[in-house]
Every structure is written in C-alpha cells, then in structure tokens.
Design a protein around this motif. Structure first.
Motif, short mmCIF file in Angstrom:
data_model
loop_
_atom_site.label_atom_id
_atom_site.label_comp_id
_atom_site.label_asym_id
_atom_site.label_seq_id
_atom_site.Cartn_x
_atom_site.Cartn_y
_atom_site.Cartn_z
N LYS A 223 -15.75 12.06 2.17
CA LYS A 223 -15.40 13.24 1.40
C LYS A 223 -15.39 14.46 2.32
O LYS A 223 -16.28 14.60 3.15
N PRO A 224 -14.40 15.34 2.18
CA PRO A 224 -14.43 16.58 2.98
C PRO A 224 -15.67 17.39 2.64
O PRO A 224 -16.17 17.35 1.51
N SER A 225 -16.18 18.10 3.61
CA SER A 225 -17.37 18.90 3.36
C SER A 225 -17.14 20.32 3.86
O SER A 225 -16.24 20.58 4.65
N ALA A 226 -17.95 21.21 3.36
CA ALA A 226 -17.89 22.61 3.78
C ALA A 226 -19.28 23.04 4.20
O ALA A 226 -20.27 22.71 3.53
N THR A 227 -19.37 23.75 5.29
CA THR A 227 -20.64 24.27 5.77
C THR A 227 -20.51 25.79 5.84
O THR A 227 -19.57 26.30 6.45
N VAL A 228 -21.42 26.47 5.20
CA VAL A 228 -21.43 27.92 5.22
C VAL A 228 -22.59 28.35 6.11
O VAL A 228 -23.74 27.97 5.89
N ILE A 229 -22.28 29.12 7.14
CA ILE A 229 -23.29 29.57 8.09
C ILE A 229 -23.70 30.99 7.70
O ILE A 229 -22.84 31.88 7.58
N PRO A 230 -25.00 31.20 7.51
CA PRO A 230 -25.46 32.56 7.15
C PRO A 230 -25.22 33.55 8.29
O PRO A 230 -25.27 33.19 9.47
N LEU B 208 -29.37 33.46 3.79
CA LEU B 208 -29.59 32.02 3.68
C LEU B 208 -29.25 31.54 2.27
O LEU B 208 -28.60 30.50 2.10
N PHE B 209 -29.69 32.29 1.28
CA PHE B 209 -29.40 31.92 -0.11
C PHE B 209 -27.89 32.03 -0.41
O PHE B 209 -27.34 31.21 -1.14
N ALA B 210 -27.25 33.05 0.15
CA ALA B 210 -25.81 33.21 -0.05
C ALA B 210 -25.06 32.02 0.57
O ALA B 210 -24.08 31.53 0.00
N ALA B 211 -25.49 31.56 1.73
CA ALA B 211 -24.86 30.41 2.38
C ALA B 211 -25.05 29.15 1.54
O ALA B 211 -24.12 28.36 1.36
N MET B 212 -26.24 28.95 1.00
CA MET B 212 -26.49 27.78 0.13
C MET B 212 -25.63 27.86 -1.12
O MET B 212 -25.07 26.86 -1.58
N ALA B 213 -25.50 29.06 -1.68
CA ALA B 213 -24.66 29.24 -2.87
C ALA B 213 -23.20 28.95 -2.55
O ALA B 213 -22.49 28.34 -3.35
N GLY B 214 -22.74 29.34 -1.36
CA GLY B 214 -21.36 29.06 -0.95
C GLY B 214 -21.09 27.57 -0.88
O GLY B 214 -20.03 27.10 -1.30
#
Length: 167
Positions: free
Chosen positions: A7-14, A22-28
């Motif tokens: 499955k394609p994945s997305a990683t959001v770096i804070p 950090l919380f915004a990245a997890m929410a993304g």
C-alpha cells in the motif's frame, strides 16, 4: 501482483521538534490514512496497475467534487481519486517522460448530455447549442454546429453524448 503488493504510504515530517509540530505531523499521516480508505484509493491503484501492466503507463486523477456528500463531516464536497485510461490522456511532447514537465495535459472522454448538463451546469450557463434545448425542434438538441458533427454520421440520428475535454 508486485505492483500492488504494498500500500502507498505517506510520511509527514514535523517542521520542528516542538510538540505542536509533532502532533500536526501525526495528524497529517492520519488524514492520509482516512482519505486512502474514504476515496477508495486502493481500487484506483489496482486499476492503474492494470493499465501500467498492459500499456506501460497508468494515471491517477484526483479532484474536489462539490456535489458529493461527505458522510464524515456532514457537508457537501469531497475528494475523488480515480484511475484514468491512458488512451484518454493527451500531451503535446511525446518525448518528455515526466508528465510534470508537459506544458499541458488533456483528459478527454465521452459522457451523456444529461451528465454533462448536471455536472457543468454553472459553467454551461449562457453557452449556446449543442447543450441547450433547440428552438427549432422544441424537444431535441440543436446539432447544426459543424464542430460537433462526426464524419459520415447519420443525419437522422440524435446524439445523446458529447466529448468532455479537461485541460
């Protein structure tokens, strides 16, 4: 199978190491997971993989559809992700491999006149035939515009679809 095994994945770096970032990245990342299932990305991904295996290329198209009802938020408007047939995509430079470097991309497909009138009602306001009712026939549509005639078309037949060109 190898094309769709993961499955394609997305990683959001804070942006910083602060808790808010950090919380915004997890929410993304959670937004991506939610959209992946809500927009049925896996189904589009499988169809695109099929086109890639058959033709050597496959396309996704994502867009905002204001007419869809979003059950999660209870408002109209949602993201749509769909696989596009490579035979409906046109680019000017066939030697350019990266589609991002193309000056323009056309997605061309046929749809019924009723679908076009409902989907593009606002955009078609004030545009004359062939999508507006004909005053000469009263019930049908006016197809006298030469731009919409097909060579060898039966003059008695009434068209019930048209070509939609998105650029």
């Amino acid at each position: 199978a190898a094309l769709i095994s993961q499955k394609p994945s997305a990683t959001v770096i804070p942006a910083t190491s602060e808790d808010q970032d950090l919380f915004a990245a997890m929410a993304g990342e959670q937004v991506f997971e939610s959209m992946y299932y809500r927009a049925k990305v896996q189904q589009a991904y499988m169809t695109t993989a099929m086109w890639t295996a058959v033709t050597g290329t496959g396309y996704f198209k994502d867009y905002w559809d204001p007419s869809l009802f979003d059950r999660d938020s209870g408002v109209f408007g949602d993201v749509v992700v769909e696989a596009i047939s490579p035979f409906h995509i046109f680019v000017p430079d066939l030697l350019e491999l990266d589609i991002e470097n193309q000056p323009w991309v056309i997605h061309s497909y046929a749809k019924s006149l009723e679908w076009v009138k409902m989907r593009y009602e606002a955009e078609l306001a004030g545009i004359p035939a062939p999508l507006q009712p004909s005053s000469s026939t009263g019930t049908g549509f006016d197809y006298e515009d030469q731009a919409f005639k097909i060579e060898g078309q039966n003059k008695q037949a009434k068209a019930d679809s048209c070509v939609v060109i998105e650029m």
